[in-house]
Write a protein that holds these residues in place. Structure first.
Motif, PDB file in Angstrom:
ATOM      1  N   VAL A  51       0.840  -1.203   0.000  1.00  0.00           N
ATOM      2  CA  VAL A  51       0.000   0.000   0.000  1.00  0.00           C
ATOM      3  C   VAL A  51       0.871   1.248   0.000  1.00  0.00           C
ATOM      4  N   ALA A  52       1.937   1.235   0.803  1.00  0.00           N
ATOM      5  CA  ALA A  52       2.842   2.384   0.842  1.00  0.00           C
ATOM      6  C   ALA A  52       3.517   2.596  -0.507  1.00  0.00           C
ATOM      7  N   LEU A  53       3.917   1.500  -1.171  1.00  0.00           N
ATOM      8  CA  LEU A  53       4.528   1.614  -2.494  1.00  0.00           C
ATOM      9  C   LEU A  53       3.558   2.266  -3.477  1.00  0.00           C
ATOM     10  N   GLY A  54       2.338   1.758  -3.514  1.00  0.00           N
ATOM     11  CA  GLY A  54       1.341   2.336  -4.416  1.00  0.00           C
ATOM     12  C   GLY A  54       1.047   3.788  -4.099  1.00  0.00           C
ATOM     13  N   ALA A  55       1.008   4.126  -2.813  1.00  0.00           N
ATOM     14  CA  ALA A  55       0.750   5.512  -2.422  1.00  0.00           C
ATOM     15  C   ALA A  55       1.881   6.429  -2.859  1.00  0.00           C
ATOM     16  N   VAL A  56       3.131   5.981  -2.689  1.00  0.00           N
ATOM     17  CA  VAL A  56       4.279   6.794  -3.100  1.00  0.00           C
ATOM     18  C   VAL A  56       4.246   7.043  -4.606  1.00  0.00           C
ATOM     19  N   LEU A  57       3.950   6.012  -5.393  1.00  0.00           N
ATOM     20  CA  LEU A  57       3.893   6.173  -6.849  1.00  0.00           C
ATOM     21  C   LEU A  57       2.822   7.179  -7.262  1.00  0.00           C
ATOM     22  N   ARG A  58       1.704   7.192  -6.561  1.00  0.00           N
ATOM     23  CA  ARG A  58       0.629   8.123  -6.897  1.00  0.00           C
ATOM     24  C   ARG A  58       0.928   9.532  -6.392  1.00  0.00           C
ATOM     25  N   LEU A  59       1.443   9.633  -5.171  1.00  0.00           N
ATOM     26  CA  LEU A  59       1.735  10.950  -4.605  1.00  0.00           C
ATOM     27  C   LEU A  59       2.845  11.659  -5.374  1.00  0.00           C
ATOM     28  N   ARG A  60       3.803  10.899  -5.902  1.00  0.00           N
ATOM     29  CA  ARG A  60       4.878  11.525  -6.681  1.00  0.00           C
ATOM     30  C   ARG A  60       4.316  12.227  -7.909  1.00  0.00           C
ATOM     31  N   GLN A  61       3.405  11.580  -8.605  1.00  0.00           N
ATOM     32  CA  GLN A  61       2.814  12.207  -9.783  1.00  0.00           C
ATOM     33  C   GLN A  61       1.963  13.418  -9.400  1.00  0.00           C
TER      34      GLN A  61
END
Length: 561
Positions: A51-61
């Motif tokens: 979940v943290a990985l997916g959140a980081v990928l989305r928050l970066r964009q």
């Protein structure tokens, strides 16, 4: 006395009950030991990392805040220029979105402004909410490894990341449809209790305001679950009728909400002739009657090839369907036939809608079906029993290889997009990584008092949003010349003319305008941006230009800004 098979198989046995081969060091023993350790480890520890990985990928964009592109800008103009009640009317510029989603966007604009991060906050929140939703559904319904595999696929899916950072409703569609599918699965598992039925239909009613596609999916799920309740072999007819009544008791409230939302707010927008013409031009509906078997098979094959590229982003069209087939086979063993049908309902509803030319099931419009399909596909990697025969082990190895073939390129795409966010959406298989904002800033910084600023009509939405103000909109004259004024009427006393063009589509017409304004005593300088162009014309004294370039109003009666 025979015992009917439950809708869901019992939970896997504790790790301590798992037989371990007696010969240590063999491949089977290594796999068994690895699986034993994974089954003992807390699920949420690994799920939390994903979940943290997916959140980081989305928050970066989201933090990068790239320029809005054409469709986003059309939606943004509607949100900025309309109040809450006006947003319930059909949207301008052939756009369509659920009313609740539009209200959330209007609220975000009022609270945080009209910048890219502010208006993409709502899609981001839906995209982030999908991650714990999938983690929760996986924990409740799937074996641990399959649940984690599904969460990984959802976390790194490029289009789920991309549309979590776009001013369109597709991330809300994916969340809403996944929510009602998950609640339907829980109903299958627990049975139609009063509380469970009320939660399912209430959640579906609320979701209808933010997710257009949740309406037909919920209707299809209602029919599927109703038929299942009446046909269960472990219940007599009278008991099935009681279960059906308990399940359907809250349904009329959802039906009233769905009818109002669809008839009053969605149907008028979906009937927009320009939108319908755009969909027909994409060849996303069957070209002939469904009774023409060859044409129907050809349409299904073309639709599958399109879906494998967008929104699944598979490197090969032969990855997704085999995974779904293997996942279906595993689901029939580990869950039940009705549970597999529930997971396939978004896919089936989308294909049915497209087959009768009601709503496209193509590209980003099919994003809502992706999470449910990934949950089903992930079931394929459920390890077989240790004493299973060689065919079962081969199937599992093939499933693991196919899942890696899907996940690894997607993860690599997501990582590259995180390192180079300007290319993020193009990395996801799209072509919407435009740079309107910097192009117009370049023009604004270099124009001088007295310069003439023009824009092509297809560039209106970008120019009107990002500025600077334009003096006129232009198109190349047709065979009959200009019906009204031409650019030549604005040129006396001017020495420089600026032209802004959005080039991500209709660029042939853009080039025609440049050719007509350039040459014969005019110096032309171009500056290219991603999806945009700024052109400067330096006029020689006494030069006559622009008789074949017409002045036109902006599209749809919008004001010149």
């Amino acid at each position: 006395m025979s015992v009917a098979r439950p809708a869901f198989s019992p939970s896997p046995a504790p790790a301590s009950a798992t037989p371990v081969p007696s010969r240590p060091g063999t491949p089977a023993a290594v796999v068994a030991l690895a699986w034993d350790r994974l089954s003992r480890s807390p699920y949420w520890s690994v799920a939390g990392l994903l979940v943290a990985l997916g959140a980081v990928l989305r928050l970066r964009q989201w933090a990068y805040a790239r320029s809005f592109w054409s469709d986003e800008l059309y939606v943004a103009h509607n949100i900025r220029e309309r109040g809450y009640l006006d947003l319930l009317q059909p949207l301008a510029f052939s756009q369509s979105a659920p009313p609740g989603w539009l209200w959330l966007e209007r609220f975000a604009l009022e609270q945080f402004g009209d910048g890219e991060r502010a208006l993409r906050l709502v899609p981001l929140l839906f995209g982030l909410a999908l991650l714990p939703l999938v983690a929760w559904l996986g924990r409740a319904l799937l074996p641990p490894l399959a649940a984690l595999a599904a969460l990984l696929l959802v976390a790194v899916a490029p289009f789920l990341i991309g549309y979590s950072n776009e001013l369109k409703q597709y991330s809300a569609e994916a969340f809403g449809v996944t929510l009602v599918v998950g609640l339907a699965l829980l109903l299958v598992r627990t049975g139609p209790t009063w509380a469970g039925s009320a939660v399912f239909w209430s959640a579906a009613a609320v979701t209808a305001f933010v997710s257009t596609l949740s309406i037909p999916v919920t209707g299809a799920l209602g029919v599927l679950l109703g038929g299942y309740l009446l046909s269960r072999p472990d219940r007599r007819w009278a008991g099935g009728c009681r279960d059906l009544g308990r399940f359907l008791a809250p349904a009329p409230a959802w039906g009233a909400v769905a009818l109002v939302v669809y008839v009053l707010f969605l149907a008028p927008g979906l009937a927009d002739p320009q939108l319908a013409a755009y969909w027909r031009a994409k060849s996303i509906y069957p070209a002939r009657s469904l009774t023409d078997l060859a044409a129907t098979v050809e349409w299904l094959a073309a639709t599958y090839r399109s879906l494998a590229t967008v929104p699944f982003v598979a490197w090969s069209a032969w990855v997704v369907v085999p995974l779904l087939v293997l996942g279906t086979a595993a689901g029939l063993r580990r869950l039940s036939a009705v549970a597999v049908l529930v997971l396939l309902t978004p896919l089936a509803a989308g294909l049915a809608g497209a087959a009768v030319s009601v709503y496209p099931f193509n590209g980003r419009l099919a994003l809502y079906a992706v999470p449910a399909c990934l949950l089903l596909a992930a079931l394929a990697v459920t390890p077989p029993p240790l004493r299973a025969g060689l065919p079962a082990r081969i199937r599992w190895v093939v499933a693991v290889v196919l899942l890696l073939a899907l996940a690894v390129p997607q993860l690599a795409t997501a990582v590259v997009a995180t390192v180079h966010p300007a290319r993020a959406f193009a990395q996801g298989g799209g072509a919407n990584a435009v740079d309107y904002r910097d192009a117009l800033r370049h023009l604004d910084d270099r124009r001088r008092p007295g310069d003439l600023v023009l824009a092509t009509t297809v560039s209106w939405n970008a120019q009107a949003w990002y500025g600077p103000p334009t003096d006129a909109y232009v198109v190349a004259a047709g065979p009959g010349g200009c019906p009204k004024q031409s650019v030549s009427t604005l040129l006396p006393g001017r020495s420089r003319v600026w032209l802004f063009q959005a080039t991500d589509w209709a660029d042939g017409a853009n080039r025609d305008v440049i050719v007509r304004l350039g040459g014969s005593g005019v110096a032309v300088a171009e500056r290219q941006f991603s999806g945009a162009r700024v052109v400067r014309f330096d006029l020689a004294a006494g030069v006559t230009k622009g008789n074949d370039v017409c002045l036109v109003p902006p599209p749809n009666g919008a004001a010149v800004r």
